[in-house]
Scaffold this active site. Structure first.
Site, PDB file in Angstrom:
ATOM      1  CB  ALA A   8      -0.902  -0.013   1.165  1.00  0.00           C
ATOM      2  CB  SER A  10       0.189   6.695   1.509  1.00  0.00           C
ATOM      3  OG  SER A  10       1.575   7.249   2.137  1.00  0.00           O
ATOM      4  CB  SER A  15       3.771   3.824   1.745  1.00  0.00           C
ATOM      5  OG  SER A  15       3.979   4.977   1.059  1.00  0.00           O
ATOM      6  CG  LEU A  34      -5.557   2.254  -0.835  1.00  0.00           C
ATOM      7  CD1 LEU A  34      -5.979   1.977   0.735  1.00  0.00           C
ATOM      8  CD2 LEU A  34      -6.092   1.151  -1.763  1.00  0.00           C
ATOM      9  CB  CYS A 103      -8.382   4.842   7.675  1.00  0.00           C
ATOM     10  SG  CYS A 103      -8.226   4.602   5.893  1.00  0.00           S
ATOM     11  CB  CYS A 195      -6.455  11.987   5.067  1.00  0.00           C
ATOM     12  SG  CYS A 195      -7.748  10.754   4.940  1.00  0.00           S
TER      13      CYS A 195
END
Length: 353
Positions: A8, A10, A15, A34, A103, A195
């Site tokens: 994943a 970001s 990450s 995502l 999340c 966010c």
């Protein structure tokens, strides 16, 4: 033989380095970013969250440097339902949610992990600062960046398919490594705030969705000392922005003690009235060692203080007794139990006294 790992990404430095480490270790890695906003152009460039167009571009550039396939997954509808709408509903009910925790629980390690396993991946890797030791979640080596609290809601099964490559590194080491690897995000600032609230105005965000409704601010005796435009704009322990008309007779500052959404009433009082030693919680998630014993501690907010405690299971939930008073304990937050640096389990706070 290497694993098939979904990384994943970001768009941040953590990450990116996590994905690079997994690929370098010989695993078959695919990067995924995502898309969490239905209208990403509304999330301004340079926002301090992690849902901007700029972030998706940074993630793609990092994947190119690492040399791994990269995809964008549209999770906007799920994110809106499970994180944003949950956030609004919790505030409307007088509770204080943690959207980052939600999340992780509902998006990164439910929706994403479920899809990854269905596609034949063995695990999901993220840039969280936490460690997995023999499958058990533990604090990061970097105490200042430790994120085990917001991962404390994950189940044993979810943790069994998770990889946290950064747990033994400090943030400074991660940034230095990103620079050595030629990743352009090496000096990118960390994300802050919520966010999906790019300007940081949580009260304004909630007012747009819940509207304004004038109500009283009262002291512990029930006397009206001010008014507000919506109880959802307040949190337990808040001191600033209370709009109090009548000063306290003792001259001391007032803090939010309780929020009653039905009567739309906010109660304020002295800091001493915030102190609690007993916390009630909903059903626990036990994700640590199979036997819970020994001296335990509990953390009640992300990056908050840690308190020695004991607990008992009552009516499907938990009662946690602290060894010293805590302040600002809010319903809706998570109580994460630790034995040393090891996460034992977690539960959602329902009340405190």
């Amino acid at each position: 033989m290497g694993l098939r790992v979904l990384a994943a990404m970001s768009g941040g430095v953590d990450s990116a380095v996590a994905a690079a480490r997994i690929a370098e270790a010989g695993h078959d890695v695919t990067g995924v970013h995502l898309a969490l906003s239905a209208n990403p152009q509304s999330h301004r460039t340079g926002a301090r969250g992690c849902c901007t167009i700029e972030d998706s571009r940074d993630a793609r550039r990092a994947a190119d440097v690492i040399g791994i396939p990269f995809y964008i997954w549209d999770m906007a509808e799920r994110f809106q339902r499970d994180v944003v709408e949950d956030f609004v509903a919790e505030y409307a009910a007088g509770r204080t949610p943690n959207p980052c925790l939600r999340c992780n629980e509902k998006i990164k390690f439910a929706a994403v992990l479920d899809r990854a396993l269905a596609l034949g991946f063995d695990a999901v890797a993220t840039g969280h600062h936490a460690r997995l030791i023999d499958g058990v979640l533990s604090r990061s080596a970097d105490e200042g960046k430790d994120q085990s609290y917001v991962l404390g809601v994950l189940t044993r099964e979810q943790l069994g398919h998770a990889i946290f490559p950064l747990g033994d590194s400090t943030k400074a080491e991660v940034r230095a490594e990103a620079a050595r690897r030629g990743l352009t995000v090496a000096d990118k600032p960390d994300s802050h705030d919520i966010c999906f609230i790019a300007d940081g105005d949580t009260r304004g965000f909630l007012s747009k969705r819940l509207g304004s409704a004038e109500g009283p601010i009262v002291d512990e005796s029930g006397a009206v000392v001010g008014s507000h435009q919506g109880a959802h704009g307040y949190t337990i322990g808040q001191r600033k922005g209370l709009h109090i008309d009548r000063p306290a007779t003792d001259g001391r500052p007032r803090y939010v003690l309780s929020i009653e959404p039905v009567s739309n009433t906010v109660t304020v009082g002295p800091r001493s009235a915030l102190e609690v030693t007993s916390i009630t919680c909903g059903p626990p998630v036990w994700n640590g060692p199979s036997e819970v014993s020994g001296e335990l501690a509990v953390q009640l907010r992300a990056h908050g203080e840690v308190y020695g405690c004991r607990f008992e299971e009552i009516d499907g939930g938990l009662r946690i007794e602290l060894d010293r008073p805590a302040t600002g304990v809010a319903a809706g937050q998570a109580a994460v139990l630790y034995r040393g640096d090891t996460v034992v389990g977690s539960a959602t706070i329902a009340g405190a006294s």
